[in-house]
Design an enzyme around this catalytic site. Structure first.
Site, PDB file in Angstrom:
ATOM      1  N   LYS A  96       1.016  15.456   1.620  1.00 33.24           N
ATOM      2  CA  LYS A  96      -0.407  15.684   1.289  1.00 33.24           C
ATOM      3  C   LYS A  96      -1.103  16.537   2.355  1.00 33.24           C
ATOM      4  O   LYS A  96      -2.099  16.124   2.946  1.00 33.24           O
ATOM      5  CB  LYS A  96      -1.129  14.348   1.068  1.00 33.24           C
ATOM      6  CG  LYS A  96      -0.502  13.545  -0.080  1.00 33.24           C
ATOM      7  CD  LYS A  96      -1.258  12.294  -0.398  1.00 33.24           C
ATOM      8  CE  LYS A  96      -0.603  11.489  -1.496  1.00 33.24           C
ATOM      9  NZ  LYS A  96       0.686  10.861  -1.121  1.00 33.24           N
TER      10      LYS A  96
HETATM   11  O1  LIG Z   1      -1.916   9.532  -6.583  1.00 33.95           O
HETATM   12  C1  LIG Z   1      -0.993   9.184  -5.852  1.00 33.95           C
HETATM   13  C2  LIG Z   1      -0.327  10.075  -5.023  1.00 33.95           C
HETATM   14  C3  LIG Z   1       0.732   9.620  -4.279  1.00 33.95           C
HETATM   15  N1  LIG Z   1       1.135   8.336  -4.352  1.00 33.95           N
HETATM   16  C4  LIG Z   1       2.309   7.944  -3.541  1.00 33.95           C
HETATM   17  O2  LIG Z   1       3.378   7.589  -4.448  1.00 33.95           O
HETATM   18  C5  LIG Z   1       4.066   6.445  -3.951  1.00 33.95           C
HETATM   19  C6  LIG Z   1       3.855   5.279  -4.892  1.00 33.95           C
HETATM   20  O3  LIG Z   1       4.510   4.129  -4.409  1.00 33.95           O
HETATM   21  P1  LIG Z   1       4.673   2.763  -5.264  1.00 33.95           P
HETATM   22  O4  LIG Z   1       5.299   1.840  -4.260  1.00 33.95           O
HETATM   23  O5  LIG Z   1       5.567   3.046  -6.439  1.00 33.95           O
HETATM   24  O6  LIG Z   1       3.315   2.332  -5.662  1.00 33.95           O
HETATM   25  C7  LIG Z   1       3.527   6.200  -2.547  1.00 33.95           C
HETATM   26  O7  LIG Z   1       4.281   6.979  -1.635  1.00 33.95           O
HETATM   27  C8  LIG Z   1       2.115   6.743  -2.633  1.00 33.95           C
HETATM   28  O8  LIG Z   1       1.604   7.130  -1.387  1.00 33.95           O
HETATM   29  C9  LIG Z   1       0.480   7.462  -5.177  1.00 33.95           C
HETATM   30  O9  LIG Z   1       0.822   6.259  -5.274  1.00 33.95           O
HETATM   31  N2  LIG Z   1      -0.564   7.928  -5.916  1.00 33.95           N
END
Ligand SMILES: O=c1ccn([C@@H]2O[C@H](COP(=O)(O)O)[C@@H](O)[C@H]2O)c(=O)[nH]1
Length: 271
Positions: A96
Site C-alpha cells: 500500500k
Molecule cells: O481492503 C483491503 C485491502 C487489503 N486487505 C489485506 O488483505 C488481507 C486480508 O486478511 P484476512 O486475514 O483474510 O482478513 C490482509 O493482509 C489485509 O491487510 C484487506 O483486508 N482489505
C-alpha cells in the site's frame, strides 16, 4: 507475468484463490519458533502444501516490516522461493505505497525489480504522478486501492466528490493514466453490493478481493457481480487459511481450508 498468463493459470487450476501470507509469530505453531527463520519455515510449509490450489500469494509487508531486518530477510526468502519453485504463481506485495513521483519510483524498484514481485498494492490518494512510476514496469501490475474491505471505507471512499463517489472517481480517472493497462484494483469482498457498478466502469480489469474468511465476505456474491468473461478476480484469504491449526499438522490444515475455497471456485467456474 501477463494477465493472459494469469487467466490461463486460473483455468488450468480451476482456482482464482490468492493465499495471504500474513505471518504473526504469536499465531504460528510454537515448534517452529526454534527454527533459524520461523517466518520462512512457516511460509515454505504453507506454500509446499497449497501451491496446487491457488494462483497467487500475497504477503502483506506489514507482517515482515514489524520484525525489522529479520522480517525483511524472511520476505526476500519467501519471494525468492516462490519465483524459483513456482514461477507460474502470481505474487503480490501488499505494501500500500504511493508518494511523490521520485519516491514512488524507489518503492516500485524495491518491490517490482529488486524483490521481483509481479505486483504491488498502491494507495491512489496522491494521484496520477504518485502512481505512474509503478506503471512503467513491463508485465508488472499496480493494484490500486479502490473500495476497501474495512468499515472505514465509508469515511471517504463512498463520499461524493463532484457528484460522484470517490472510489468511482479513482476507477474512472486512473483509466486515463499512462500504461493504465498495468492496473488492477482492490475491492473488498465485504462490499459485494458495489461490484456491479464497479464492473460498469472497469469491465476488463482484474480485481484483488480481500475479505473472504475472517472478515466474513461472501464468495458467491462477489462472483455473481464481480466476475467477467476472463474471470477477472483474485479472491484472497489470509487468516482463514494459514491459521487453520497451530499444531504440527498446520500445513495440512491450511491445505484443507484452501481446498474448500478452491472447490467452491471450481463449481462457480464450471457453471
Ligand atoms: O481492503 C483491503 C485491502 C487489503 N486487505 C489485506 O488483505 C488481507 C486480508 O486478511 P484476512 O486475514 O483474510 O482478513 C490482509 O493482509 C489485509 O491487510 C484487506 O483486508 N482489505
Amino acid at each position: 507475468m501477463t494477465t493472459q498468463q494469469l487467466t490461463a493459470q486460473i483455468k488450468k487450476k480451476n482456482s482464482f484463490l490468492c493465499i495471504g501470507l500474513d505471518v504473526d509469530l504469536t499465531k504460528i505453531p510454537p515448534h517452529l519458533l526454534t527454527q533459524e527463520d520461523p517466518i520462512f519455515a512457516f511460509n515454505k510449509a504453507i506454500i509446499d502444501a497449497t501451491h496446487h490450489l491457488c494462483v497467487a500469494y500475497k504477503p502483506n509487508t506489514a507482517f515482515y516490516e514489524a520484525y525489522g531486518l529479520k522480517g525483511w530477510k524472511s520476505l526476500e526468502k519467501t519471494i525468492q522461493y516462490l519465483n524459483t519453485n513456482h514461477p507460474e504463481i502470481f505474487t503480490i506485495a501488499d505494501a500500500k505505497r504511493g508518494d511523490i513521483g521520485n519516491t514512488s519510483r524507489m518503492y516500485a524498484k524495491a518491490f517490482l525489480e529488486d524483490l521481483g514481485f509481479d505486483s504491488v498494492t498502491v494507495a491512489p490518494y496522491m494521484g496520477k504522478d504518485s502512481v505512474e512510476p509503478f506503471l512503467e514496469f513491463k508485465d508488472k501490475h499496480t493494484i490500486l486501492l479502490a473500495l476497501t474491505s474495512n468499515e472505514g471505507a465509508f469515511d471517504f471512499q463512498t463520499k461524493a466528490v463532484d457528484g460522484r463517489e470517490l472510489y468511482k472517481q479513482v476507477l474512472e480517472t486512473s483509466k486515463s493514466w499512462k500504461n493504465s493497462e498495468n492496473l488492477m484494483y482492490v475491492v473488498g469482498a465485504t462490499k459485494a453490493a458495489y461490484f456491479a457498478d464497479i464492473r460498469k466502469i472497469i469491465p476488463n480489469s482484474f480485481l484483488l478481493v480481500p475479505g473472504v474468511g475472517a472478515q466474513g465476505g461472501d464468495l458467491k456474491e462477489v462472483c455473481k457481480y464481480g466476475m467477467n468473461a476472463a474471470v477477472g478476480l483474485l479472491v484472497n484469504s489470509s487468516r482463514g487459511i494459514i491459521y487453520a491449526s497451530n499444531d504440527e499438522n498446520f500445513a495440512e490444515a491450511a491445505a484443507e481450508k484452501a481446498k474448500e475455497l478452491q472447490q467452491e471456485m471450481a463449481v462457480i467456474l464450471n457453471n
